[in-house]
Scaffold this motif. Structure first.
Motif, PDB file in Angstrom:
ATOM      1  N   HIS A  78     106.324 -12.051 124.260  1.00  0.00           N
ATOM      2  CA  HIS A  78     105.532 -13.176 125.191  1.00  0.00           C
ATOM      3  C   HIS A  78     104.383 -13.799 124.307  1.00  0.00           C
ATOM      4  O   HIS A  78     103.835 -14.753 124.781  1.00  0.00           O
ATOM      5  CB  HIS A  78     105.196 -12.574 126.428  1.00  0.00           C
ATOM      6  N   HIS A  79     104.215 -13.398 122.886  1.00  0.00           N
ATOM      7  CA  HIS A  79     103.356 -13.904 122.201  1.00  0.00           C
ATOM      8  C   HIS A  79     103.723 -15.020 121.707  1.00  0.00           C
ATOM      9  O   HIS A  79     104.821 -15.474 121.558  1.00  0.00           O
ATOM     10  CB  HIS A  79     102.817 -12.941 121.145  1.00  0.00           C
ATOM     11  N   HIS A  80     102.945 -16.074 121.161  1.00  0.00           N
ATOM     12  CA  HIS A  80     103.147 -17.321 120.582  1.00  0.00           C
ATOM     13  C   HIS A  80     104.083 -17.224 119.392  1.00  0.00           C
ATOM     14  O   HIS A  80     103.759 -16.591 118.654  1.00  0.00           O
ATOM     15  CB  HIS A  80     101.929 -18.106 120.392  1.00  0.00           C
ATOM     16  N   ALA A  81     105.053 -18.072 119.560  1.00  0.00           N
ATOM     17  CA  ALA A  81     106.104 -18.202 118.444  1.00  0.00           C
ATOM     18  C   ALA A  81     106.782 -19.677 118.505  1.00  0.00           C
ATOM     19  O   ALA A  81     107.153 -19.820 119.816  1.00  0.00           O
ATOM     20  CB  ALA A  81     106.767 -16.960 118.261  1.00  0.00           C
ATOM     21  N   GLU A  82     106.924 -19.985 117.521  1.00  0.00           N
ATOM     22  CA  GLU A  82     108.085 -21.139 117.455  1.00  0.00           C
ATOM     23  C   GLU A  82     109.485 -20.678 117.562  1.00  0.00           C
ATOM     24  O   GLU A  82     109.841 -19.638 117.275  1.00  0.00           O
ATOM     25  CB  GLU A  82     107.742 -22.148 116.302  1.00  0.00           C
ATOM     26  N   GLU A  83     110.353 -21.705 117.641  1.00  0.00           N
ATOM     27  CA  GLU A  83     111.731 -21.420 117.837  1.00  0.00           C
ATOM     28  C   GLU A  83     112.417 -20.696 116.327  1.00  0.00           C
ATOM     29  O   GLU A  83     113.139 -19.663 116.469  1.00  0.00           O
ATOM     30  CB  GLU A  83     112.544 -22.763 117.772  1.00  0.00           C
ATOM     31  N   ASP A  84     111.889 -20.867 115.414  1.00  0.00           N
ATOM     32  CA  ASP A  84     112.350 -20.304 114.071  1.00  0.00           C
ATOM     33  C   ASP A  84     111.449 -19.196 113.722  1.00  0.00           C
ATOM     34  O   ASP A  84     111.567 -18.688 112.583  1.00  0.00           O
ATOM     35  CB  ASP A  84     112.636 -21.376 113.044  1.00  0.00           C
ATOM     36  N   ASP A  85     110.468 -18.949 114.322  1.00  0.00           N
ATOM     37  CA  ASP A  85     109.572 -17.539 114.105  1.00  0.00           C
ATOM     38  C   ASP A  85     110.168 -16.355 114.510  1.00  0.00           C
ATOM     39  O   ASP A  85     109.734 -15.826 115.559  1.00  0.00           O
ATOM     40  CB  ASP A  85     108.212 -17.609 114.655  1.00  0.00           C
ATOM     41  N   LEU A 137     110.271  -4.890 120.858  1.00  0.00           N
ATOM     42  CA  LEU A 137     109.758  -5.387 122.181  1.00  0.00           C
ATOM     43  C   LEU A 137     108.151  -5.499 121.969  1.00  0.00           C
ATOM     44  O   LEU A 137     107.543  -4.592 121.789  1.00  0.00           O
ATOM     45  CB  LEU A 137     110.006  -4.316 123.149  1.00  0.00           C
ATOM     46  N   ASP A 138     107.591  -6.657 122.471  1.00  0.00           N
ATOM     47  CA  ASP A 138     106.358  -6.830 122.499  1.00  0.00           C
ATOM     48  C   ASP A 138     105.414  -6.618 121.244  1.00  0.00           C
ATOM     49  O   ASP A 138     104.131  -6.293 121.432  1.00  0.00           O
ATOM     50  CB  ASP A 138     105.577  -6.178 123.509  1.00  0.00           C
ATOM     51  N   GLN A 139     105.814  -6.999 120.151  1.00  0.00           N
ATOM     52  CA  GLN A 139     105.503  -7.089 118.823  1.00  0.00           C
ATOM     53  C   GLN A 139     104.988  -8.206 118.037  1.00  0.00           C
ATOM     54  O   GLN A 139     104.501  -8.253 117.240  1.00  0.00           O
ATOM     55  CB  GLN A 139     106.381  -6.137 117.822  1.00  0.00           C
ATOM     56  N   GLY A 140     105.081  -9.370 118.686  1.00  0.00           N
ATOM     57  CA  GLY A 140     104.957 -10.277 118.224  1.00  0.00           C
ATOM     58  C   GLY A 140     106.107 -10.941 117.302  1.00  0.00           C
ATOM     59  O   GLY A 140     107.002  -9.975 117.023  1.00  0.00           O
ATOM     60  N   SER A 141     106.339 -12.147 116.914  1.00  0.00           N
ATOM     61  CA  SER A 141     107.210 -12.456 115.903  1.00  0.00           C
ATOM     62  C   SER A 141     106.790 -13.668 114.749  1.00  0.00           C
ATOM     63  O   SER A 141     106.056 -14.378 115.095  1.00  0.00           O
ATOM     64  CB  SER A 141     108.508 -12.925 116.919  1.00  0.00           C
ATOM     65  N   ARG A 142     107.394 -13.531 113.796  1.00  0.00           N
ATOM     66  CA  ARG A 142     107.240 -14.698 112.886  1.00  0.00           C
ATOM     67  C   ARG A 142     108.306 -14.439 111.877  1.00  0.00           C
ATOM     68  O   ARG A 142     109.294 -13.587 111.776  1.00  0.00           O
ATOM     69  CB  ARG A 142     105.913 -14.258 111.978  1.00  0.00           C
TER      70      ARG A 142
END
Length: 204
Positions: A170-177, A148-153
Motif C-alpha cells: 500500500h506504499h507509494h509505487a508507480e506501475e513499474d516500481d 507483503l507490506d515491504q514497499g516496492s521499487r
C-alpha cells in the motif's frame, strides 16, 4: 484501642478537630461547584475526506483495480495447487504480520500443505532488494514468493533462481516500481474513505 486514641485526641486537641472538619466541608463544597469540562468538537481526519477513484462504470476502485485483484487471486490459487515451496516475506509491523498470517491460512484452506510454506522476516534495516536478503530468500529455494507490506521499487528479480513473485503493498509505487518479473498489486493510488466519518458526532 483505636476508639480510645480518638477520644484522647479530641480531648487534648479540640480546636484542631473542629478546624479539620470545617476545612473538609469547604473542600467538598468547592469540588461540587466545579463546572464540567467542555471538549472541542471532533475533527474528521483529512484522509477520510479524500476523493475516491472510480472506474469507467462509476464503481469505487479499492483496494486496487479489478484486473490487479484478479491477477492476485489467480496467483494465490496457482500457488496453492502447484504444491511447491512457497515463501512469505511479511513486514514486521502489525499489518505486515497480519497479512502474512491471513495469506498463510488462505493457502492452507485452498489446499497447499503446510510443509510447503516458509516465512522469512527480513533483518532490521534490510529490504528485499539487498544482496543479503536476496541470498536469504534464495536459501529457501522457493517456487513462489509473496512480499507483503515491504514497499516496492524497480530492481533485479527477488532471487536469481526461477520463481514466481508478487508484491502486495500500500506504499507509494508507480506501475513499474517492482522487482523484475514480479507482479505488483498496490493500494497506494486508491484511497478508501470512511463514509461514516463525516457523520461522527462531537464527543460529550
Amino acid at each position: 484501642m483505636l476508639l480510645f486514641q480518638r477520644c484522647c485526641f479530641q480531648r487534648h486537641f479540640p480546636r484542631m478537630m473542629k478546624r479539620s472538619i470545617q476545612t473538609s466541608g469547604l473542600k467538598s463544597s468547592k469540588q461540587d461547584a466545579k463546572k464540567p469540562r467542555t471538549t472541542a468538537p471532533q475533527q474528521v481526519p483529512d484522509y477520510h475526506l479524500t476523493t475516491q477513484t472510480r472506474d469507467e462504470k462509476g464503481q469505487i476502485i479499492w483496494p486496487a483495480p479489478e484486473d490487479k485483484m484478479e491477477a492476485a487471486r489467480s496467483f494465490i490459487i496457482e500457488c496453492a495447487f502447484a504444491a511447491k515451496p512457497t515463501l512469505i516475506v511479511p513486514d514486521k509491523d502489525a499489518d505486515g504480520l497480519a497479512s502474512g498470517a491471513i495469506l498463510q491460512r488462505t493457502l492452507k484452506l485452498i489446499g497447499l500443505d503446510e510443509s510447503f510454506i516458509s516465512v522469512h522476516v527480513l533483518d532490521k534495516g534490510c529490504s528485499v532488494h539487498d544482496d543479503t536478503s536476496r541470498a536469504a530468500m534464495a536459501s529457501f529455494e522457493p517456487a513462489f514468493i509473496f512480499v507483503l507490506d515491504q514497499g516496492s521499487r524497480r530492481s533485479a528479480p527477488l532471487i536469481d533462481q526461477p520463481h514466481r513473485g508478487i508484491i502486495i503493498d500500500h506504499h507509494h509505487a508507480e506501475e513499474d516500481d517492482h522487482p523484475e518479473n514480479s507482479l505488483l498489486v498496490t493500494a497506494c493510488h486508491y484511497p478508501r474513505r470512511n463514509n461514516l466519518a463525516a457523520h461522527v458526532p462531537p464527543l460529550p
